[in-house]
Design a protein around this motif. Structure first.
Motif, short mmCIF file in Angstrom:
data_model
loop_
_atom_site.label_atom_id
_atom_site.label_comp_id
_atom_site.label_asym_id
_atom_site.label_seq_id
_atom_site.Cartn_x
_atom_site.Cartn_y
_atom_site.Cartn_z
N SER A 109 3.30 -23.10 -27.10
CA SER A 109 4.42 -24.00 -26.84
C SER A 109 3.92 -25.37 -26.38
O SER A 109 4.42 -26.42 -26.82
N SER A 110 2.93 -25.37 -25.50
CA SER A 110 2.38 -26.63 -25.00
C SER A 110 1.68 -27.40 -26.11
O SER A 110 1.82 -28.63 -26.21
N ALA A 111 0.93 -26.71 -26.95
CA ALA A 111 0.23 -27.37 -28.05
C ALA A 111 1.21 -28.01 -29.03
O ALA A 111 1.03 -29.15 -29.48
N ARG A 112 2.27 -27.28 -29.37
CA ARG A 112 3.26 -27.82 -30.30
C ARG A 112 3.93 -29.07 -29.73
O ARG A 112 4.07 -30.09 -30.43
N ASP A 113 4.35 -29.01 -28.48
CA ASP A 113 5.05 -30.14 -27.89
C ASP A 113 4.12 -31.33 -27.66
O ASP A 113 4.53 -32.49 -27.81
N ALA A 114 2.88 -31.05 -27.31
CA ALA A 114 1.91 -32.14 -27.15
C ALA A 114 1.70 -32.86 -28.47
O ALA A 114 1.63 -34.10 -28.53
N SER A 115 1.63 -32.11 -29.56
CA SER A 115 1.50 -32.72 -30.88
C SER A 115 2.72 -33.58 -31.21
O SER A 115 2.60 -34.71 -31.71
N THR A 116 3.90 -33.07 -30.89
CA THR A 116 5.13 -33.83 -31.15
C THR A 116 5.15 -35.13 -30.37
O THR A 116 5.65 -36.16 -30.85
N LEU A 117 4.58 -35.12 -29.18
CA LEU A 117 4.52 -36.33 -28.35
C LEU A 117 3.42 -37.29 -28.78
O LEU A 117 3.29 -38.37 -28.21
N GLY A 118 2.61 -36.89 -29.76
CA GLY A 118 1.61 -37.81 -30.30
C GLY A 118 0.20 -37.61 -29.79
O GLY A 118 -0.69 -38.41 -30.13
N TYR A 119 -0.05 -36.58 -29.00
CA TYR A 119 -1.41 -36.32 -28.53
C TYR A 119 -2.26 -35.73 -29.65
O TYR A 119 -1.75 -35.03 -30.55
N ARG A 120 -3.53 -36.01 -29.62
CA ARG A 120 -4.51 -35.29 -30.43
C ARG A 120 -4.72 -33.94 -29.75
O ARG A 120 -5.20 -33.90 -28.62
#
Length: 220
Positions: A166-177
């Motif tokens: 869940s954290s990885a998906r949302d971090a990606s959505t926020l633009g993080y590598r």
């Protein structure tokens, strides 16, 4: 009974590596990182989830190694703890819902972590009130990372296919590598673990083992 630590037999299928190589011309999305702009995000490594869980016990050493190395290179270590907020009894059932309320423990945040970890003064320690540490309004982590100029997150912790994914998906959505560390995440079974690795690698980020991340830090 003594619980022996175990490490997942993790894998990305060769056909998926080939698919990504054909799409972007390389196997890994992120071939370098800048330590000062990188955060190691450690999800839910508290006694409630680690004690008695062989795979969670098995990633403690790798998380420690990553934290030590990234700190020394000027990066950020962020410890994410569950807040123990009320869970839906109609979904989880009364017993599980009651247990989840108390999963976080008591006392200062740094004292609630698995005792093998050492939290340094410059580390971040925050609570989340959702599965994801990056869901807007449910954890202060994104704002704190923004203050430090972080653009890359290394996702570690437990459970791979729940809070870590869940954290990885949302971090990606926020633009993080996003890089999920293959041997520093823990699920209940290899099948669950590898399904998440496949999903993240295919769509949301990169998958690397600890040894690769340490090399990327050292050669930065």
């Amino acid at each position: 009974m003594v619980i022996q630590p175990r490490v997942h037999n993790w894998r990305i299928e060769e056909r998926e590596y080939v698919r990504q190589e054909q799409r972007r011309g390389r196997r890994h999305a992120y071939e370098h990182l800048t330590p000062a702009r990188t955060a190691l995000v450690v999800v839910d490594m508290v006694p409630f989830f680690v004690a008695g869980a062989p795979y969670a016990l098995g990633i403690v050493a790798n998380i420690t190694s990553l934290a030590t190395t990234l700190r020394a290179a000027g990066g950020t270590v962020a410890w994410i703890l569950p807040a123990g907020t009320p869970a839906r009894e109609d979904f989880f059932g009364p017993r599980a819902a009651e247990l989840l309320i108390h999963c976080t423990g008591t006392g200062p945040l740094r004292d609630r972590l698995w005792p093998a970890f050492q939290v340094h003064d410059n580390d971040l320690a925050v609570e989340k009130t959702a599965a994801s540490a990056f869901f807007p309004g449910r954890c202060p982590l994104p704002g704190l990372l923004e203050q430090r100029g972080i653009d890359t997150v290394l996702i570690t912790g437990t459970v791979t296919n729940v809070c870590c994914e869940s954290s990885a998906r949302d971090a990606s959505t926020l633009g993080y590598r996003v890089i999920m560390v293959a041997d520093a995440n823990a699920a209940r079974r290899d099948e669950d673990h590898n399904a998440t690795l496949h999903t993240i690698y295919r769509t949301f980020g990169d998958i690397r083992p600890t040894i690769d991340i340490l090399e990327l830090i050292h050669r930065s």
